[in-house]
Design an enzyme around this catalytic site. Sequence first.
Site, mmCIF file in Angstrom:
data_model
loop_
_atom_site.group_PDB
_atom_site.id
_atom_site.type_symbol
_atom_site.label_atom_id
_atom_site.label_comp_id
_atom_site.label_asym_id
_atom_site.label_seq_id
_atom_site.Cartn_x
_atom_site.Cartn_y
_atom_site.Cartn_z
ATOM 1 N N GLU A 288 32.172 63.929 18.149
ATOM 2 C CA GLU A 288 33.087 65.069 17.928
ATOM 3 C C GLU A 288 33.761 65.639 18.960
ATOM 4 O OE1 GLU A 288 30.765 68.070 15.675
ATOM 5 O OE2 GLU A 288 30.338 66.688 14.175
ATOM 6 N N GLU B 162 28.639 53.985 23.242
ATOM 7 C CA GLU B 162 27.239 53.862 22.727
ATOM 8 C C GLU B 162 26.370 54.165 23.895
ATOM 9 O OE1 GLU B 162 26.339 50.630 20.204
ATOM 10 O OE2 GLU B 162 28.305 50.419 19.459
ATOM 11 N N ILE C 102 39.274 38.407 43.798
ATOM 12 C CA ILE C 102 39.554 37.020 43.867
ATOM 13 C C ILE C 102 40.779 36.342 43.674
ATOM 14 C CG2 ILE C 102 38.699 34.873 43.324
ATOM 15 C CD1 ILE C 102 35.646 36.058 43.116
ATOM 16 N N HIS C 103 41.233 37.099 42.297
ATOM 17 C CA HIS C 103 42.644 36.694 42.127
ATOM 18 C C HIS C 103 43.742 37.341 42.898
ATOM 19 C CE1 HIS C 103 40.821 35.421 38.117
ATOM 20 N NE2 HIS C 103 42.038 34.939 37.945
ATOM 21 N N ARG D 128 43.625 27.927 43.870
ATOM 22 C CA ARG D 128 44.319 28.754 45.050
ATOM 23 C C ARG D 128 43.928 28.256 46.290
ATOM 24 N NH1 ARG D 128 48.998 31.673 46.191
ATOM 25 N NH2 ARG D 128 48.425 33.294 47.473
#
Length: 384
Positions: A126, A364, A338-339, A269
């Site tokens: 709520e 949760e 890493i990207h 890459r």
Amino acid sequence: MIRDQATLDALVETVSRLVAERLIPAEAAVAETDEIPPAIIAEMKRLGLFGLSIPEEYGGLGVTMEEEVNVAFALGRAAPAFRSLIATNNGIGSQGIIMDGTPEQKAKYLPALASGEMIASFALTEPESGSDAASLRTRATRDGDAYVLNGTKRFITNAPEADVFTVMARTDAATTDARGISAFIVGRDTPGLSIGKPDRKMGQRGAHTADVIFDNCRVPCANIIGGREGVGFKTAMKVLDKGRLHIAAVCVAIAERMLADALAYALERKQFGQPIAEFQLIQAMLADSKAESYAARSMVVDAARRRDEGRDVGTEAACAKLFASEMCGRVADRAVQIHGGAGYVSDYAIERLYRDVRLFRIFEGTSQILQLVIGRNMIRDARR
Ligand code: COS
């Protein structure tokens, strides 16, 4: 417990194919439009995914907890919105009825939930009551053969889609804690029930949450779960124990996906004349992510097996969700790293998944509430 390995393998294989061939290719469009295509929803219904953990006698697949987490390891590799669509029917929306409902309530609702014809949603949180769930204020006042519900529920997953809600409300106005709470099954078309505007979320587009508002909403007495007042909080907590284990499995799955994406990128890459995967500092990030996701997977399987043995796994489910969701956040962060620059733009899935998985540490049971649950249970057990 796995009842029949070959049957489970076939189900997991089917789900993995769905993920690879239909769900992952649709992810970007779902994020763009905020809608899951009807053809995918129909396919998920056809495969029985809405009734995965609903007992077979009510038309579900009736999977055990160990089987369920194995399916979640496969399904959870796709963007979390797809899992969210079936999550409330299998988990928090239906489990209160499965665990504590009367035979009449089970017969009335579970078959339609298992087929996906009806969507269920779980209304506990709520505006003023989130982690302190027992302080909820939604009132259910007895009036003849009905209860009259008044109050607002917030961040309710699948509320815009739901046909039926399991709602925790206070039947004993003299209380302010868990004792005075009861659980109700409330149909969406009940006069006095309305749904707020869908929330604008950080991620998980395609999965919808909204307020659910009760304004003198009359709910028949026959719809109180289990036919008894005052036990609704315990029903909610039992439902969440199971839900937390399922979420932990989903965290493992999406972490494994993000790690696979990061590894593929690192192999492709090139910098300084070689794939960046050859650099030890990149390998350290890959290795930590591998070790942690493997640890989380092992925890989830262990906790699921214990639950199938009939043991109380409140502590283990909290441990699994705490560790797996925090692990998932770390893996997401490393995968973006890493990207590099490519991880910060939306050409690659990781930019979206990084935002999607942030929710896992919050819903949760926040990580902090899970720490409290684990600590309290340890003290309780030591004093026994
Ligand atoms: N299974 C069965 N019963 C449980 C239970 C569980 N996992 N956890 C608590 N209960 C019972 C207790 O045994 C107690 O019953 P008795 O009074 O008969 O002993 C009753 O429920 C109240 O429990 P407790 O005193 O522990 O309640 P608290 O108000 O202290 O709150 C926490 C407990 C904080 C753990 C609970 O409010 C919680 O989990 N909050 C997070 C809510 C959440 O996850 N929200 C997410 C919304 S859904 S997306």
